[in-house]
Design an enzyme around this catalytic site. Structure first.
Site, PDB file in Angstrom:
ATOM      1  N   GLU A 198      53.825  34.419  29.136  1.00  0.00           N
ATOM      2  CA  GLU A 198      52.811  33.839  29.965  1.00  0.00           C
ATOM      3  C   GLU A 198      53.638  32.807  31.045  1.00  0.00           C
ATOM      4  O   GLU A 198      54.378  31.816  30.599  1.00  0.00           O
ATOM      5  CB  GLU A 198      52.107  32.684  28.997  1.00  0.00           C
ATOM      6  N   ASP A 230      56.096  32.815  11.339  1.00  0.00           N
ATOM      7  CA  ASP A 230      55.028  33.742  11.267  1.00  0.00           C
ATOM      8  C   ASP A 230      54.181  33.311  12.313  1.00  0.00           C
ATOM      9  O   ASP A 230      53.479  32.382  12.213  1.00  0.00           O
ATOM     10  CB  ASP A 230      54.472  33.527   9.580  1.00  0.00           C
ATOM     11  N   HIS A 271      49.747  28.378  38.522  1.00  0.00           N
ATOM     12  CA  HIS A 271      49.547  29.724  37.985  1.00  0.00           C
ATOM     13  C   HIS A 271      49.809  30.728  38.895  1.00  0.00           C
ATOM     14  O   HIS A 271      50.306  31.821  38.579  1.00  0.00           O
ATOM     15  CB  HIS A 271      48.475  29.812  37.112  1.00  0.00           C
TER      16      HIS A 271
END
Ligand code: ADP
Length: 569
Positions: free
Chosen positions: A248, A456, A554
């Site tokens: 991302e 995990d 972004h």
């Protein structure tokens, strides 16, 4: 690269070969029948009207009638001729190949399946197309593309056996006693069975022995995830460079900015509130009364020591902390909590629980153990019990961000941040009915650090439970920010932490492996670093939203302006 396909006609001698047949698109019998009827009708129509018109033409010449004088029947015949010609051309012409997939060869179908539109990642675009049938002549060794692997004849036979189903794919490691070769053969077989190219999925450069029996079964390669660093994160007086594995865009840059703001303000501090992994089996009795008797037995402090001794036999690091039994009718859910040293602890706690259940069976022989996990644990599910009671490490982390830092680094002001936090992270999440989600994007940072350090990633669910608080202090000039995270489930030994890449990231943080000084110190420190990084991430994203920069940043970091087609060529 050449891609070898499985044979289009599976050998009848192999019963399990049925699934190997490419999934051809076929028209149904009734469709085929109607197509045949339509073809016959149009053929008949075409030739009969052509005959009729030729006959009329000859008549007109014989009787000296002008050709342009046409009767109604001749007009109808001309229209029919044109219509049937259009139909027949459409059917047997160019369009037929796409209209009726039954006409396609296996290779053409596979080629069609693989000719997907390219995704945004250039690596995924390289040479993924499937070659036409004429090019499919190479032995399986040529499949791998990225790093060609020379398979011996014996290996090729094994590939064929896996493809035919006579050798189970899962048994390759034990048969060959060579994990890399097992991966090579499985990968080759997978490509032949599915008819899909695995070009782009690396095979070489990975230690397949290191995952055997621990991290991943039936490997065929590994996925690459870029690792960025944010920091230094100044936490409890120590600087950390935080590895984050993510795809991302903007995430690492944003967390880095948060770290900068924290550093410029003197750093963050953290407190570990609790450290205990949980597991809750479900047991059933014939009556609620009997279930209650076990509940009282487990709650009696006089019984705790003997239960703890039994539990702790599971590992020298497991230490039972508490037992929390909860009844639902005849069923009892027993939430055991224990410290697990530097391990995340799921295996350890499960073993301890099994010891206790075996022990209890002598006093409660009518106890029916339904499951070692009854979901009151609660692992990898959003649940109130984790949010309220905690699971793994419970951490609170805080920082005071100075007024000028809020302005210069975060490009906003304290008042805007406090208001946004109240309306978004608190009120907005309350309206959404959030469970532990009173934050802006804790899971972004948690997931990225988890993947980088071999945790995990599925435990991101409860590990990301976080409430972010913001308050104006020092006469409203400075910002007090805190994140409270009750269920950070991390370890520095066991699971994926021992793999080379993940281990390197743990090493970067100074928490690799078991702590020599004090068991559990490394995993506890890692939990505080996770919380500190979340604090940085919250600070930066909230500032971007408050300043209205979110979309702009972004577009800068998440939308590459690279011309993908040029990258590919
Ligand atoms: P988990 O319980 O998180 O699934 P594992 O059982 O896979 O973890 O790994 C823990 C293993 O590591 C245990 O066998 C344990 O004995 C060993 N170990 C070595 N040092 C430590 C330590 N400092 N803390 C916890 N476990 C340790």
């Amino acid at each position: 690269m050449e891609i070898r396909r499985r044979q289009s006609s599976p050998t009848p001698a192999v019963p399990s070969g049925e699934h190997l047949k490419p999934q051809k698109l076929t028209t149904t019998d009734s469709q085929t029948f109607s197509i045949c009827v339509a073809n016959a009708v149009f053929f008949g129509l075409f030739f009969s009207v052509a005959y009729f018109l030729l006959h009329r033409w000859r008549e007109k010449i014989r009787t000296s009638t002008p050709l342009h004088v046409v009767t109604a029947s001749e007009t109808a015949a001309i229209v029919s001729l044109v219509a049937s010609a259009v139909y027949l051309l459409g059917f047997f012409g160019i369009g037929s190949r796409t209209s009726f997939p039954d006409d396609l060869s296996d290779e053409e179908i596979l080629a069609k399946e693989d000719s997907r539109k390219p995704g945004p990642c250039p690596a995924a675009l390289v040479d993924t197309e499937v070659k036409p049938a004429s090019a499919i002549v190479a032995p399986p060794a040529k499949i791998y593309g990225v790093a060609p692997v020379n398979l011996s004849e014996e290996d090729e036979e094994m590939v064929k056996s896996v493809v035919s189903g006579s050798i189970p794919s899962y048994s390759l490691e034990s048969r060959l006693a060579d994990c890399r070769k097992a991966a090579v053969i499985r990968r080759s077989a997978v490509q032949m069975i599915t008819g899909k190219s695995l070009e782009g999925l690396p095979l070489e450069g990975f230690d397949y022995d290191s995952i055997l029996g621990q991290c991943c079964e039936m490997p065929i390669g590994f996925v690459q995830i870029p690792v960025g660093v944010a920091g230094p994160l100044l936490l409890d007086g120590v600087e950390y460079t935080v590895p984050m594995a993510t795809t991302e865009g903007c995430l690492v840059a944003s967390t880095n900015r948060g770290c900068k703001a924290i550093h410029a303000s003197g750093g963050a501090s953290s407190v570990l509130l609790r450290d205990g992994m949980t597991r809750a089996p479900v047991v059933r009795f014939s009556s609620a009364k009997r279930a209650a008797q076990l509940k009282f037995f487990l709650e009696d402090p006089l019984n705790f020591d003997s239960l703890a001794v039994t539990f702790n036999k599971s590992s020298r690091f497991a230490r039972l902390q508490s037992i929390q039994p909860t009844i639902a009718g005849k069923n009892l859910y027993i939430r055991f909590r224990c410290s697990t040293g530097d391990a995340m602890g799921m295996n350890m706690v499960s073993k301890g629980v099994q010891n206790v259940l075996d022990f209890l069976q002598s006093d409660f022989p009518d106890m029916d153990v339904i499951g070692i996990s009854g979901n009151f644990c609660s692992d990898k599910k959003a649940s109130a019990v984790n949010w309220i009671e905690g699971r793994g490490k419970s951490v609170v982390c805080e920082a005071v961000i100075k007024e000028e830092v809020v302005k210069k680094v975060l490009k906003t002001n304290v008042e805007a941040l406090v208001e946004l936090n109240m309306l978004k992270n608190l009120t907005g999440s309350a309206i959404a009915g959030a469970l532990g989600g009173f934050n802006a994007h804790a899971s972004n940072i948690v997931s990225a650090i988890y993947i980088a350090t071999g945790q995990d990633p599925a435990q991101n669910v409860e590990s990301s439970h976080c409430i972010t608080m913001m308050e104006a202090i020092n006469d409203g000039k400075d910002l007090h920010i805190s994140v409270t995270m009750p269920s950070i489930e991390v370890g520095t030994v066991g699971g994926g932490t021992q793999l080379a890449s993940q281990s390197a990231c743990l090493n970067l943080l100074g928490v690799k492996g078991a702590s020599k000084d004090s068991p559990g110190a490394n995993s506890r420190l890692l939990a505080t670093i996770v919380a500190g990084s979340v604090l940085a991430g919250e600070l930066s994203l909230m500032s971007a939203i408050a300043a209205g920069q979110l979309v702009k940043s972004h577009m800068k970091y998440n939308r590459s302006s690279k011309d993908i087609t040029k990258v590919v060529s």
